[in-house]
Enzyme design. Structure first.
Site, mmCIF file in Angstrom:
data_model
loop_
_atom_site.group_PDB
_atom_site.id
_atom_site.type_symbol
_atom_site.label_atom_id
_atom_site.label_comp_id
_atom_site.label_asym_id
_atom_site.label_seq_id
_atom_site.Cartn_x
_atom_site.Cartn_y
_atom_site.Cartn_z
ATOM 1 N N LEU A 136 5.100 44.996 101.285
ATOM 2 C CA LEU A 136 3.865 44.586 101.959
ATOM 3 C C LEU A 136 4.179 43.874 103.283
ATOM 4 C CD1 LEU A 136 0.739 44.261 101.840
ATOM 5 C CD2 LEU A 136 1.110 42.117 100.603
ATOM 6 N N GLU A 142 5.630 42.436 106.713
ATOM 7 C CA GLU A 142 6.290 43.034 107.880
ATOM 8 C C GLU A 142 6.732 41.917 108.824
ATOM 9 O OE1 GLU A 142 3.518 45.786 109.598
ATOM 10 O OE2 GLU A 142 3.617 47.106 107.834
ATOM 11 N N PRO A 143 7.611 42.233 109.788
ATOM 12 C CA PRO A 143 8.025 41.176 110.723
ATOM 13 C C PRO A 143 6.825 40.508 111.397
ATOM 14 C CG PRO A 143 9.411 43.114 110.997
ATOM 15 C CD PRO A 143 8.349 43.500 110.006
ATOM 16 N N GLY A 162 2.824 38.530 107.855
ATOM 17 C CA GLY A 162 3.245 37.847 106.625
ATOM 18 C C GLY A 162 2.018 37.381 105.874
ATOM 19 N N ARG A 208 25.888 9.651 81.924
ATOM 20 C CA ARG A 208 26.498 9.011 83.090
ATOM 21 C C ARG A 208 26.305 7.491 83.033
ATOM 22 N NH1 ARG A 208 30.085 9.211 87.301
ATOM 23 N NH2 ARG A 208 29.256 8.237 89.166
ATOM 24 N N GLY A 267 25.621 12.124 93.870
ATOM 25 C CA GLY A 267 26.452 13.004 94.710
ATOM 26 C C GLY A 267 26.807 14.313 94.017
ATOM 27 N N GLU A 274 4.538 35.417 98.006
ATOM 28 C CA GLU A 274 3.289 35.772 97.304
ATOM 29 C C GLU A 274 2.149 34.841 97.730
ATOM 30 O OE1 GLU A 274 3.293 37.261 93.382
ATOM 31 O OE2 GLU A 274 5.345 37.997 93.502
#
Ligand code: FAD
Length: 383
Positions: free
Chosen positions: A125, A127-128, A131, A268, A340, A363
């Site tokens: 669906l 395209e450049p 959207g 932890r 981290g 979508e």
């Protein structure tokens, strides 16, 4: 809505959980780093029936209701969103559209292969230049005798480089209907169709996302699916259900993030005790838990409405909007809990966050979902 799962639904969930733990989880890091999921997963998904969920057995479907489909999709999303996307597109957007809109011949040609995993489907669906505003796509299909000749470019197409068939949306010259867009089932080995893998994605790195270029692609007129000019309706009806599938995948992401964070927080130690003892860590975890439940309930409600034959499109947009944003928040909270270690890919939080991020974009972006919901409430289209 009855929140108690039936025996069939519980069995589908268990099957999916076992499948993910056995076939997906051990490979997640490797596939993400390699930027490619092992393609053999498609056949395996077909063998367990996940590529035929909710479809009739006549063409290889494995039956089941939409809540069972959500439960399986949640589990796949918990395991790897790249794998979940294969099912959501090949089954959810392509095979289901063929089952609803295709001719008997088109159903016979494509459905057994798509549901078994012998074929992969993709949904063309975007395209450049089109959207969010997909109705202004510019790919053209020009009638020439008994054929159509197609020219145009499709962008960001999930499964694009793997697909055997593309459900293509193009403007056909003499179409009378909505914006002149029609749907076509184009075999990807048709001369003139070339594909380029899009590398360097932030997330869904294992997924075969591609640009498809159509240069004088000649197809017989019989590959048109649904009446001429009905293509936009085909696309929008596929996406209305597709958004539920994305939402279910997001529930899976958020659940995975929550599970990982709880496990880590209770192991932890910092300041002489596990970090679960610190109130601000519990805040991160409890926010995730509420998001998981709320996203899941909104998503299940969509499945329930579909299974009862009631309108569901606005609820699907609400579920997709909330669940995608919730998945991003939950994955981000999980990363925070991991400190981290959350920032390196040996631990799950970073990938969950990268994968979740795109769910607010495809979508229909979060902004587009808000416009869909706003239009339904006010009767005013703000597009
Ligand atoms: P744009 O439409 O240019 O939007 C840019 C920004 O403007 C966004 O923030 C958007 O919300 C905002 N915006 C646009 N219009 C409005 C408005 N009216 N009001 C307020 N804000 C607005 N497409 C397919 O067809 N098939 C696929 O299989 C597929 N898979 C994808 C997989 C990936 C990994 C990605 C990244 C995309 C995929 N897409 C696919 C495309 C996806 O659906 C589009 O990227 C999406 O619809 C947004 O279009 P766009 O990227 O052109 O952004």
């Amino acid at each position: 809505m009855n929140l108690e799962l039936s025996e069939e639904q519980t069995a589908a969930r268990r099957l999916a959980k076992d499948f993910v733990d056995r076939e997906v989880a051990p490979h997640v890091i490797e596939w993400d780093r390699a930027e490619e999921v092992d393609r053999s997963i498609v056949k395996k998904l077909g063998e367990v029936g996940f590529l035929g969920l909710t479809l009739d057995e006549e063409y290889g479907g494995s039956g089941g209701d939409h809540l069972a489909y959500c439960l399986v999709t949640e589990e796949l999303g918990r395991g790897d969103s790249s794998v979940r996307g294969i099912v959501s597109v090949s089954l959810g957007l392509v095979a289901k559209s063929i089952a609803s809109w295709g001719s008997e011949e088109q159903q016979r040609q494509w459905l057994p292969g798509l549901t078994s995993g012998a074929y992969v489907g993709c949904f063309g669906l975007t395209e450049p230049g089109a959207g969010s505003d997909a109705g202004h796509l510019s790919t053209k299909a020009v009638r020439d005798g008994d054929d159509y000749v197609i020219n145009g470019t499709k962008m960001f197409i999930t499964n694009g480089t793997w697909a055997d068939v593309v459900l293509l949306f193009a403007r056909s010259t003499d179409a009378p209907g909505h914006r002149g867009i029609s749907a076509f089932l184009v075999p990807t080995d048709t001369p003139g169709l070339s594909r380029r893998t899009i590398h360097g994605k932030l997330g869904l790195r294992g997924q075969a996302t591609a640009e498809l270029v159509f240069e004088d692609v000649r197809v017989p007129a019989t590959v048109m699916m649904a009446p001429e000019g009905k293509g936009f309706a085909v696309a929008m009806s596929a996406l209305a259900k597709g958004r539920m599938s994305v939402a279910a995948g997001c529930v899976g992401i958020a659940q995975a993030a929550l599970d990982a964070a709880v496990t880590y927080a209770t192991e932890r130690e910092q300041f002489g005790r596990t970090i679960a003892h610190h109130q601000l860590v519990q805040e991160l975890i409890s926010d995730m838990a509420v998001d998981v439940d709320a996203a899941r309930l909104l998503t299940w409600r969509v499945a329930d409405l579909i299974d009862r034959g009631l309108p569901f499109a606005t609820e699907s947009s609400k579920a997709k909007l909330f669940a995608s944003e919730a998945a991003v928040r939950a994955a981000n909270n999980a990363l925070q809990v991991f400190g981290g270690y959350g920032y390196i890919d040996e631990y799950p939080a970073g990938k969950l966050l990268r994968d979740a991020r795109v769910m607010t974009l495809y979508e229909g972006t979060s902004q587009i979902q808000k416009l869909v919901i706003g239009r339904a409430l006010t009767g005013v289209s703000a597009f």
